[in-house]
Design a protein around this motif. Structure first.
Motif, PDB file in Angstrom:
ATOM      1  N   PHE A 223       1.088  -1.055   0.089  1.00  0.00           N
ATOM      2  CA  PHE A 223       0.240  -0.218  -0.288  1.00  0.00           C
ATOM      3  C   PHE A 223       0.394   1.004   0.521  1.00  0.00           C
ATOM      4  O   PHE A 223       0.581   2.545  -0.103  1.00  0.00           O
ATOM      5  CB  PHE A 223      -1.009   0.146   0.698  1.00  0.00           C
ATOM      6  CG  PHE A 223      -2.226  -0.272   0.805  1.00  0.00           C
ATOM      7  CD1 PHE A 223      -3.088  -0.473  -0.305  1.00  0.00           C
ATOM      8  CD2 PHE A 223      -2.099  -2.353   1.360  1.00  0.00           C
ATOM      9  CE1 PHE A 223      -4.264  -1.150  -0.407  1.00  0.00           C
ATOM     10  CE2 PHE A 223      -3.409  -2.960   0.783  1.00  0.00           C
ATOM     11  CZ  PHE A 223      -4.622  -2.301   0.197  1.00  0.00           C
TER      12      PHE A 223
ATOM     13  N   HIS B 117      -2.888  -6.239  -4.417  1.00  0.00           N
ATOM     14  CA  HIS B 117      -3.219  -7.528  -4.728  1.00  0.00           C
ATOM     15  C   HIS B 117      -2.402  -8.240  -5.655  1.00  0.00           C
ATOM     16  O   HIS B 117      -2.937  -9.636  -5.013  1.00  0.00           O
ATOM     17  CB  HIS B 117      -4.292  -6.928  -6.055  1.00  0.00           C
ATOM     18  CG  HIS B 117      -3.684  -7.084  -7.445  1.00  0.00           C
ATOM     19  ND1 HIS B 117      -3.386  -5.399  -7.562  1.00  0.00           N
ATOM     20  CD2 HIS B 117      -3.276  -7.541  -8.237  1.00  0.00           C
ATOM     21  CE1 HIS B 117      -2.846  -5.578  -9.239  1.00  0.00           C
ATOM     22  NE2 HIS B 117      -2.707  -7.159  -9.175  1.00  0.00           N
TER      23      HIS B 117
ATOM     24  N   THR C  64      -1.104  -9.777  -2.332  1.00  0.00           N
ATOM     25  CA  THR C  64      -1.559 -10.874  -1.810  1.00  0.00           C
ATOM     26  C   THR C  64      -2.278 -12.497  -2.226  1.00  0.00           C
ATOM     27  O   THR C  64      -1.690 -13.328  -1.155  1.00  0.00           O
ATOM     28  CB  THR C  64      -3.241 -10.382  -1.834  1.00  0.00           C
ATOM     29  OG1 THR C  64      -3.114  -8.584  -0.955  1.00  0.00           O
ATOM     30  CG2 THR C  64      -4.138 -10.997  -1.378  1.00  0.00           C
TER      31      THR C  64
ATOM     32  N   TYR D 296     -17.376  -4.857   4.684  1.00  0.00           N
ATOM     33  CA  TYR D 296     -18.159  -3.939   3.529  1.00  0.00           C
ATOM     34  C   TYR D 296     -19.360  -4.416   4.646  1.00  0.00           C
ATOM     35  O   TYR D 296     -19.945  -4.972   4.256  1.00  0.00           O
ATOM     36  CB  TYR D 296     -18.632  -5.203   2.846  1.00  0.00           C
ATOM     37  CG  TYR D 296     -17.244  -5.789   1.545  1.00  0.00           C
ATOM     38  CD1 TYR D 296     -16.409  -4.422   1.080  1.00  0.00           C
ATOM     39  CD2 TYR D 296     -16.509  -6.742   1.354  1.00  0.00           C
ATOM     40  CE1 TYR D 296     -16.058  -4.731  -0.185  1.00  0.00           C
ATOM     41  CE2 TYR D 296     -15.590  -6.476   0.455  1.00  0.00           C
ATOM     42  CZ  TYR D 296     -14.628  -5.620  -0.068  1.00  0.00           C
ATOM     43  OH  TYR D 296     -14.051  -6.604  -1.112  1.00  0.00           O
TER      44      TYR D 296
ATOM     45  N   LEU E  21     -10.435 -13.164  -5.531  1.00  0.00           N
ATOM     46  CA  LEU E  21      -9.592 -13.773  -6.033  1.00  0.00           C
ATOM     47  C   LEU E  21      -9.511 -15.310  -6.888  1.00  0.00           C
ATOM     48  O   LEU E  21      -8.163 -15.346  -7.052  1.00  0.00           O
ATOM     49  CB  LEU E  21      -8.452 -13.593  -5.263  1.00  0.00           C
ATOM     50  CG  LEU E  21      -7.586 -14.411  -4.120  1.00  0.00           C
ATOM     51  CD1 LEU E  21      -6.253 -13.728  -3.696  1.00  0.00           C
ATOM     52  CD2 LEU E  21      -8.871 -14.179  -2.872  1.00  0.00           C
TER      53      LEU E  21
ATOM     54  N   THR F  22      -7.942 -15.514   1.360  1.00  0.00           N
ATOM     55  CA  THR F  22      -6.911 -15.418   0.304  1.00  0.00           C
ATOM     56  C   THR F  22      -6.204 -16.555   1.020  1.00  0.00           C
ATOM     57  O   THR F  22      -4.794 -16.407  -0.103  1.00  0.00           O
ATOM     58  CB  THR F  22      -6.378 -14.117   0.180  1.00  0.00           C
ATOM     59  OG1 THR F  22      -5.813 -13.723   1.738  1.00  0.00           O
ATOM     60  CG2 THR F  22      -7.004 -12.707  -0.005  1.00  0.00           C
TER      61      THR F  22
ATOM     62  N   THR G  55     -17.372  -8.024  -7.194  1.00  0.00           N
ATOM     63  CA  THR G  55     -16.272  -7.310  -6.988  1.00  0.00           C
ATOM     64  C   THR G  55     -16.277  -5.694  -7.641  1.00  0.00           C
ATOM     65  O   THR G  55     -15.856  -5.238  -7.114  1.00  0.00           O
ATOM     66  CB  THR G  55     -14.686  -8.474  -7.921  1.00  0.00           C
ATOM     67  OG1 THR G  55     -15.403  -7.918  -9.712  1.00  0.00           O
ATOM     68  CG2 THR G  55     -14.152  -9.223  -7.445  1.00  0.00           C
TER      69      THR G  55
ATOM     70  N   ASN H 179      -9.737  -0.002  -1.110  1.00  0.00           N
ATOM     71  CA  ASN H 179      -8.888  -0.654  -0.320  1.00  0.00           C
ATOM     72  C   ASN H 179      -8.659  -2.264  -0.438  1.00  0.00           C
ATOM     73  O   ASN H 179      -7.445  -2.486  -0.428  1.00  0.00           O
ATOM     74  CB  ASN H 179      -7.749   0.134   0.589  1.00  0.00           C
ATOM     75  CG  ASN H 179      -7.174   1.465   0.392  1.00  0.00           C
ATOM     76  OD1 ASN H 179      -6.779   1.099  -0.580  1.00  0.00           O
ATOM     77  ND2 ASN H 179      -7.695   2.913   1.039  1.00  0.00           N
ATOM     78  N   LEU H 180      -9.573  -2.029   0.734  1.00  0.00           N
ATOM     79  CA  LEU H 180     -10.076  -3.628   1.400  1.00  0.00           C
ATOM     80  C   LEU H 180      -9.900  -4.282   0.587  1.00  0.00           C
ATOM     81  O   LEU H 180      -9.637  -5.790   0.504  1.00  0.00           O
ATOM     82  CB  LEU H 180     -11.565  -3.877   2.002  1.00  0.00           C
ATOM     83  CG  LEU H 180     -12.196  -5.416   2.421  1.00  0.00           C
ATOM     84  CD1 LEU H 180     -10.716  -5.890   3.442  1.00  0.00           C
ATOM     85  CD2 LEU H 180     -13.524  -4.974   3.293  1.00  0.00           C
ATOM     86  N   THR H 181     -10.786  -4.779  -1.020  1.00  0.00           N
ATOM     87  CA  THR H 181     -10.878  -4.936  -2.361  1.00  0.00           C
ATOM     88  C   THR H 181      -9.634  -5.080  -2.366  1.00  0.00           C
ATOM     89  O   THR H 181      -9.163  -6.629  -2.730  1.00  0.00           O
ATOM     90  CB  THR H 181     -11.944  -4.541  -3.411  1.00  0.00           C
ATOM     91  OG1 THR H 181     -13.005  -4.265  -2.181  1.00  0.00           O
ATOM     92  CG2 THR H 181     -12.303  -5.770  -4.331  1.00  0.00           C
ATOM     93  N   GLU H 182      -8.757  -4.708  -2.920  1.00  0.00           N
ATOM     94  CA  GLU H 182      -7.168  -4.722  -3.447  1.00  0.00           C
ATOM     95  C   GLU H 182      -6.975  -5.973  -2.321  1.00  0.00           C
ATOM     96  O   GLU H 182      -5.644  -6.321  -2.594  1.00  0.00           O
ATOM     97  CB  GLU H 182      -6.857  -3.161  -3.483  1.00  0.00           C
ATOM     98  CG  GLU H 182      -4.839  -3.438  -3.967  1.00  0.00           C
ATOM     99  CD  GLU H 182      -5.174  -3.372  -5.356  1.00  0.00           C
ATOM    100  OE1 GLU H 182      -6.255  -2.861  -6.050  1.00  0.00           O
ATOM    101  OE2 GLU H 182      -3.452  -4.062  -6.179  1.00  0.00           O
ATOM    102  N   SER H 183      -6.886  -5.901  -0.912  1.00  0.00           N
ATOM    103  CA  SER H 183      -6.244  -6.135  -0.342  1.00  0.00           C
ATOM    104  C   SER H 183      -6.576  -7.953  -0.267  1.00  0.00           C
ATOM    105  O   SER H 183      -5.684  -8.447   0.204  1.00  0.00           O
ATOM    106  CB  SER H 183      -6.398  -5.878   1.268  1.00  0.00           C
ATOM    107  OG  SER H 183      -7.081  -5.918   2.301  1.00  0.00           O
ATOM    108  N   LEU H 184      -7.843  -8.052  -0.826  1.00  0.00           N
ATOM    109  CA  LEU H 184      -8.273  -9.080  -0.859  1.00  0.00           C
ATOM    110  C   LEU H 184      -7.677  -9.900  -2.042  1.00  0.00           C
ATOM    111  O   LEU H 184      -8.476 -10.711  -2.632  1.00  0.00           O
ATOM    112  CB  LEU H 184      -9.606  -8.839  -0.933  1.00  0.00           C
ATOM    113  CG  LEU H 184     -10.753  -9.133   0.021  1.00  0.00           C
ATOM    114  CD1 LEU H 184     -12.071  -8.985   0.491  1.00  0.00           C
ATOM    115  CD2 LEU H 184      -9.488 -10.207   1.989  1.00  0.00           C
ATOM    116  N   GLY H 185      -6.734  -9.295  -2.535  1.00  0.00           N
ATOM    117  CA  GLY H 185      -6.277 -10.093  -3.787  1.00  0.00           C
ATOM    118  C   GLY H 185      -6.844  -8.976  -5.421  1.00  0.00           C
ATOM    119  O   GLY H 185      -6.883 -10.363  -6.160  1.00  0.00           O
ATOM    120  N   ILE H 186      -7.090  -8.711  -5.221  1.00  0.00           N
ATOM    121  CA  ILE H 186      -8.441  -8.329  -6.312  1.00  0.00           C
ATOM    122  C   ILE H 186      -7.766  -7.065  -7.461  1.00  0.00           C
ATOM    123  O   ILE H 186      -7.227  -5.983  -6.897  1.00  0.00           O
ATOM    124  CB  ILE H 186     -10.438  -8.072  -6.227  1.00  0.00           C
ATOM    125  CG1 ILE H 186     -11.122  -9.006  -5.261  1.00  0.00           C
ATOM    126  CG2 ILE H 186     -10.595  -7.008  -7.579  1.00  0.00           C
ATOM    127  CD1 ILE H 186     -10.428 -10.129  -6.330  1.00  0.00           C
ATOM    128  N   ASN H 187      -7.329  -7.355  -8.461  1.00  0.00           N
ATOM    129  CA  ASN H 187      -6.474  -5.633  -9.457  1.00  0.00           C
ATOM    130  C   ASN H 187      -7.621  -4.720  -9.356  1.00  0.00           C
ATOM    131  O   ASN H 187      -8.681  -5.347 -10.525  1.00  0.00           O
ATOM    132  CB  ASN H 187      -6.218  -6.169 -10.427  1.00  0.00           C
ATOM    133  CG  ASN H 187      -5.103  -5.567 -10.915  1.00  0.00           C
ATOM    134  OD1 ASN H 187      -5.014  -3.891 -11.240  1.00  0.00           O
ATOM    135  ND2 ASN H 187      -4.657  -6.185 -12.548  1.00  0.00           N
TER     136      ASN H 187
END
Ligand SMILES: Nc1ncnc2c1ncn2[C@@H]1O[C@H](COP(=O)(O)OP(=O)(O)OP(=O)(O)O)[C@@H](O)[C@H]1O
Ligand SMILES: [Mg+2]
Lengths: 255, 326
Positions: free
Chosen positions: A52, A73, A76, A90, A105, A168, B194, B203-211
């Motif tokens: 980040f 990502h 991760t 969420y 993912l 993940t 997604t 940010n949370l979504t990115e941290s979950l491995g989603i580009n």
């Protein structure tokens, strides 16, 4: 070779060195706690480790691969996941739906096959649904399955955020104050959850302020102060370290 | 009996009822109302394009009118100047629009919040100017004429021609329904989830491995394609096109439609477009006041019902069902 190797890691914000020439490594299977006074640079360190923030200088090697400049990502996907200090879930949707998104993912179906609904895409959906349910029960939120995530207690939100990070399938899990803002009575439940995660053979880095907890569950502790690593060692060694006591002046009683 | 009642009262029932109305009403009303309905269908499609990038992905684009214009002009130029047939031109036009979406999306989506909004607005203004100024290509302010309707379809009892209004209406309605069905499948798919996740917490979504950057570009490109389809349909329906169609205020109008109808819902584009396009017609408002009135309505909604009409209905329903349980 350690699971994660950090060398010369520095992050400057203007004139302030939030993280200053850090060197340490994380060994496979251990629970390493990172402690230090407010503003010591702990969260900044996690942000650097997960992509980040880009470091001003230094290197981060994970499983012998340089991930210093990787995007979050990508980090991760290489096997590091994290929770956020400001509990991130969420909150607009249900608990289960959170964990389904957490599985996204792993999905391989392309755009067309998921819109048209090819059998392979449907099978994948089913698998993801099952995995989400599995994590739901692992973090102990079965009874909140269809509840809105916004309505959860702080403790349940922490569980959900940890569940998201576990979705993940990390090898290294970074927990940023997993008991922050949680009632004293509920903390032991969260500690049990951390223990359960360790039994899965997941390596953990933990940021915590609650010293009794840190002392009892850590294999090793690193103490940060003004972005610098001022002490490192077993809980006992760190608790008796002069520098640490100085940094925590006035907070000594917590040990 | 009970099941029949359930179907009628269910969501599917309402959609089916609307479908029946959309099919049976036009032959009974005059040409004027049918042409009005055609425009409502086209703008509903455009509204779906805003719904994808804004309602579901959380990135407010004021530039969808530009993609509408690109689709319309690409189709017009490919048929009139290049001489391609209807379907090849249709296909190429939406590919071109998609490429524009992709290329604009890459730099624009790196920006967040107000900066992204401004870039899409700027893009829209530029495209509008290009359509006016590049006279050799677009015919400038005079526009482009002679754009074809779809090829006639041979049927056992004779040829179905799209030169008259009613067949053209069904042709466009057909596209609206297809787009709506695919759209609803998309937003329910894991990829769609997604997009929604990005609108909740990037940010949370990115941290979950989603580009997240890749997904935003994907969503923006699809939204450009949807807007391009609306543009092609308009171009073919109207036979002539002029630069006003890509005027940036149109892009804002369509955002107003969506917010009034309910962003991030399937019913939103229908409700909002219908209310804001039919209402001025019913009240006989001078067209030049439309944008002003849209603006005022939009402001009232943002203040008092930010989730739009369909969002409002949903929360009313929730309140009602909670009462019954408690
Ligand atoms: N994005 C940023 N821009 C500027 N300064 C920052 C930024 N992020 C962190 N800092 C600064 O870096 C220093 C370290 O902050 P950090 O959040 O890492 O501390 P911390 O150890 O996590 O503290 P706490 O225990 O309160 O969570 C602080 O002085 C903070 O103000
Ligand atoms: Mg912190």
């Amino acid at each position: 070779m350690a699971l994660l190797e950090i060398s010369g890691l520095t992050k400057r914000f203007g004139g302030l060195s939030a993280v200053d020439d850090l060197n340490f490594s994380v060994k496979q299977g251990e629970l390493l706690s990172i402690i230090g006074p407010n503003g010591a640079g702990k969260t900044t360190l996690f942000n650097l480790m997960t992509g980040f923030y880009k470091p001003t200088s230094g290197k981060i090697i994970f499983k012998e691969k340089d991930i210093t400049r990787s995007k979050p990502h990508q980090v991760t996907r290489s096997g590091i996941s994290r929770t956020f200090q400001m509990t991130s879930i969420y909150s607009q949707t249900t608990v289960l739906e959170n964990l389904v998104i957490g599985q996204a993912l792993h999905a391989k179906s392309g755009l067309c096959s998921s819109i048209i609904g090819f059998p392979s895409a449907n099978r994948e959906r089913k698998k993801i649904q099952d995995k989400a349910e599995e994590i739901l029960s692992f973090v102990g939120l079965e009874d909140k399955r269809d509840k809105s995530a916004a309505g959860l207690t702080e403790e349940a939100q922490k569980r959900l955020s940890i569940g998201l990070a576990l979705s993940t399938e990390p090898e290294l899990l970074l927990l940023d104050e997993p008991t922050g803002g949680v009632n004293m009575e509920e903390i032991s439940g969260l500690i049990d959850l951390v223990d359960k995660i360790r039994q899965l053979n997941i390596t953990i880095c933990l940021i915590e302020h609650k010293m009794r907890m840190v002392m009892s569950i850590s294999d090793r502790i690193i103490v940060l102060s003004y972005g610098k690593n001022i002490a490192e060692g077993t809980p006992d060694a760190v608790a008796n370290n002069e520098e640490v006591i100085k940094a925590y002046l006035g907070e000594r009683c917590v040990f | 009996m009970e099941t029949l009642k359930n179907i009628i009262l269910s969501k599917t029932g309402i959609w089916l009822l609307l479908l029946v109305l959309a099919v049976v009403i036009p032959p009974m009303v005059g040409g004027y109302l049918t042409s009005m309905l055609i425009l409502i269908c086209i703008w509903t499609i455009l509204c779906f394009s805003v719904n994808l990038i804004y309602g579901y992905t959380g990135q407010l684009s004021l530039g969808q009118a530009a993609f509408f214009g690109i689709g319309a002009y690409a189709f017009g130029l490919l048929t009139v100047k290049v001489g391609l047939g209807f379907w090849p031109a249709f296909f190429l036009a939406i590919v071109i629009t998609g490429i524009f979406g992709f290329l604009i999306g890459i730099p624009a989506l790196k920006l967040r919040g107000p900066y992204f909004i401004l870039v899409t607005l700027g893009f829209s203004v530029i495209i509008g100017v290009v359509f006016v100024a590049w006279i050799e290509l677009t015919g400038g302010a005079n526009g482009l004429a002679g754009i074809p309707r779809p090829n006639p379809v041979p049927l056992p009892w004779g040829e179905l021609s799209f030169e008259s209004l009613l067949p053209m209406y069904y042709f466009i309605l057909f596209f609206l329904i297809i787009i709506m069905l695919l759209f609803s499948r998309l937003v329910k798919s894991l990829i769609g989830k997604t997009f929604i996740a990005i609108s909740y917490n990037e940010n949370l979504t990115e941290s979950l491995g989603i580009n997240t950057m890749g997904r935003k570009i994907m969503s923006f490109t699809i939204s450009a394609v949807i807007a391009g389809i609306a543009g092609v349909l308009y171009s073919s329906y109207n036979i002539v096109i002029s630069p006003e169609i890509a005027y940036f205020a149109k892009g804002m109008d369509v955002v107003a439609y969506l917010i009034v109808g309910g962003a991030g819902t399937m019913a939103g584009p229908f409700i909002g477009t219908f209310i804001l396009m039919a209402l001025p017609e019913i009240l006989q408002i001078v067209p030049s006041l439309n944008t002003l009135i849209n603006g005022i309505i939009l402001m009232l909604f943002l203040l008092f019902l930010p989730s739009g009409v369909s969002g409002g209905i949903l929360s009313l329903k929730e309140k009602f069902s909670k009462k019954r349980i408690g």
